[in-house]
Design an enzyme around this catalytic site. Structure first.
Site, PDB file in Angstrom:
ATOM      1  N   GLU A 171       0.832  -1.193   0.000  1.00 50.79           N
ATOM      2  CA  GLU A 171       0.000   0.000   0.000  1.00 50.79           C
ATOM      3  C   GLU A 171       0.870   1.248   0.000  1.00 50.79           C
ATOM      4  O   GLU A 171       1.992   1.241   0.509  1.00 50.79           O
ATOM      5  CB  GLU A 171      -0.920   0.015   1.231  1.00 50.79           C
ATOM      6  CG  GLU A 171      -2.000  -1.062   1.196  1.00 50.79           C
ATOM      7  CD  GLU A 171      -2.879  -1.076   2.435  1.00 50.79           C
ATOM      8  OE1 GLU A 171      -4.105  -1.194   2.269  1.00 50.79           O
ATOM      9  OE2 GLU A 171      -2.334  -0.992   3.554  1.00 50.79           O
ATOM     10  N   CYS A 226       3.523   8.545   0.971  1.00 49.73           N
ATOM     11  CA  CYS A 226       4.157   7.605   1.895  1.00 49.73           C
ATOM     12  C   CYS A 226       4.299   6.285   1.146  1.00 49.73           C
ATOM     13  O   CYS A 226       3.303   5.688   0.736  1.00 49.73           O
ATOM     14  CB  CYS A 226       3.304   7.439   3.143  1.00 49.73           C
ATOM     15  SG  CYS A 226       3.939   6.225   4.323  1.00 49.73           S
ATOM     16  N   CYS A 246       7.040  -6.932   6.877  1.00 49.61           N
ATOM     17  CA  CYS A 246       8.210  -6.457   7.614  1.00 49.61           C
ATOM     18  C   CYS A 246       8.628  -7.538   8.601  1.00 49.61           C
ATOM     19  O   CYS A 246       7.766  -8.196   9.201  1.00 49.61           O
ATOM     20  CB  CYS A 246       7.893  -5.161   8.364  1.00 49.61           C
ATOM     21  SG  CYS A 246       9.313  -4.460   9.252  1.00 49.61           S
ATOM     22  N   CYS A 265       7.529  -4.989  15.231  1.00 53.63           N
ATOM     23  CA  CYS A 265       7.152  -3.945  16.194  1.00 53.63           C
ATOM     24  C   CYS A 265       5.678  -4.125  16.568  1.00 53.63           C
ATOM     25  O   CYS A 265       4.817  -4.256  15.697  1.00 53.63           O
ATOM     26  CB  CYS A 265       7.381  -2.563  15.596  1.00 53.63           C
ATOM     27  SG  CYS A 265       9.101  -2.240  15.166  1.00 53.63           S
ATOM     28  N   CYS A 279       2.654  -1.820  15.173  1.00 50.81           N
ATOM     29  CA  CYS A 279       2.558  -1.653  13.727  1.00 50.81           C
ATOM     30  C   CYS A 279       1.866  -2.855  13.101  1.00 50.81           C
ATOM     31  O   CYS A 279       2.281  -4.004  13.308  1.00 50.81           O
ATOM     32  CB  CYS A 279       3.957  -1.481  13.137  1.00 50.81           C
ATOM     33  SG  CYS A 279       3.988  -1.331  11.336  1.00 50.81           S
ATOM     34  N   CYS A 290      -0.076   6.121  10.080  1.00 44.85           N
ATOM     35  CA  CYS A 290       1.171   5.531  10.544  1.00 44.85           C
ATOM     36  C   CYS A 290       0.907   4.243  11.328  1.00 44.85           C
ATOM     37  O   CYS A 290       0.117   4.232  12.269  1.00 44.85           O
ATOM     38  CB  CYS A 290       1.914   6.546  11.421  1.00 44.85           C
ATOM     39  SG  CYS A 290       3.478   5.960  12.055  1.00 44.85           S
TER      40      CYS A 290
END
Length: 366
Positions: free
Chosen positions: A105, A118, A125, A129, A132, A357
């Site tokens: 995205e 962005c 990933c 974290c 996220c 975010c």
């Protein structure tokens, strides 16, 4: 494929694209297709300036040549799956399908005086974290240089075509804050940055580009020596190792002190003030004592080298975390400023379409 003209070794299953090539590399490939060098310049201009490589748009190139160049050097890398808009049409999130079926995205956000995209650098990933949504996916693969650059071109084209509220506009900023850890895909991220800032590319100023990282210290030091002074954003989220390790597991490799030291070295090498990203989570990391500790951690290394960007945590599926109320946010800011640390609360965009975010997950679910 690899070679002196390829910005970074290509990935299996990802076709060669002109954005993978340096200007000289593009000339060499075009020459291999039996075309003169100026065709490479024409092709690059269509892509980076006119924001298209559709054969019908390249009217200064003979029709049979257009199709050959497009087929060989402008394959489709991103296919739109779905778009979502919010903020009265000023924020646009796009779910893309890649050539191998993977999903990423990107998000375009427009303000009165600027427009920012962005971009993602990985499918998923691997750093895990806990605040996220992307981190919950695990890592599928890195993106190629061109797959990153194509997100920028698509955003610039959308703005130019008036796809966001406010009529036709111009892309002014690029932030590497989408899916993935940019510095874990270091070479391709850097190659994409170079394409963005090059006069032969999008010709944006380095200060208009922000590269985010959770704190991969060796790569931060490498970036400081590249001669491309982008803004560095350190995703810190806690000033103490105990809490940061819970939120950002890579803290066991490079702790708070090491990450901040690397940020200071980056500032000293580039002259670019570092943005310290801090997601404010109610009852978790928003205590006055942590604001004081964060201020101490930064000022003991000097003044003027860092700015704290506070981000009220965005809701992530499966998490009960919420942002603190406005008064708690204001108190956190005030305590930092009282210690001489500049701090602001980010204007969050796109949270209602899972585009803010920490929310990007490459999902087709609404």
């Amino acid at each position: 494929m690899s070679g002196p003209g390829v910005r970074e070794g290509l990935l299996p299953g990802v076709p060669l694209h002109l954005a993978d090539l340096t200007p000289q590399g593009l000339v060499e490939v075009v020459a291999g297709l039996g075309q003169p060098a100026f065709r490479a310049r024409q092709l690059a201009r269509h892509y980076y300036v006119h924001l298209t490589c559709q054969p019908t748009d390249m009217t200064d190139i003979p029709l049979p040549v257009r199709q050959v160049l497009a087929d060989e050097l402008a394959p489709t890398l991103l296919t739109e799956v779905r778009q979502s808009t919010t903020d009265r049409g000023r924020t646009l999130k796009t779910l893309w399908s890649l050539a191998d079926g993977a999903r990423i995205e990107s998000v375009v956000m427009r303000w009165p005086r600027r427009a920012t995209v962005c971009v993602s650098t990985q499918v998923g990933c691997g750093l895990g974290c806990t605040l996220c949504a992307t981190g919950a996916l695990g890592l599928t693969r890195n993106l190629s240089t061109a797959e990153i650059v194509e997100q920028v071109r698509a955003a610039a084209h959308a703005l130019d075509a008036g796809a966001l509220a406010g009529g036709p506009g111009r892309l002014s900023h690029v932030v590497f804050m989408g899916m993935g850890e940019p510095l874990a895909n270091y070479a391709r991220t850097l190659a994409a940055v170079r394409a963005i800032v090059s006069p032969d590319g999008f010709d944006m100023a380095a200060r208009q580009v922000t590269v985010s990282t959770v704190g991969l210290v060796p790569q931060i030091d490498r970036l400081a020596d590249e001669g491309v002074p982008v803004t560095l954003a350190l995703s810190l989220h806690a000033p103490d190792d105990e809490l940061r390790t819970e939120l950002v597991p890579v803290n066991t490799r490079w702790d708070v002190g090491q990450v901040l030291d690397a940020g200071l070295r980056y500032f000293e090498a580039t002259g670019r003030r570092v943005s310290v990203e801090y997601a404010l989570i109610g009852g978790v990391n928003d205590q006055p004592a942590r604001a004081d500790l964060l201020g101490t951690q930064l000022t003991r290394r000097g003044r003027g080298w860092a700015h704290v960007n506070l981000i009220p945590v965005n809701p992530v599926r499966g998490s009960a975390w919420t942002a603190p109320d406005a008064s708690a946010q204001a108190q956190f800011v005030a305590r930092l400023r009282s210690r001489g640390v500049p701090a602001t609360v980010r204007d969050t965009r796109g949270s209602d379409i899972d585009g803010a975010c920490g929310q990007l997950a490459g999902s087709e679910d609404e």
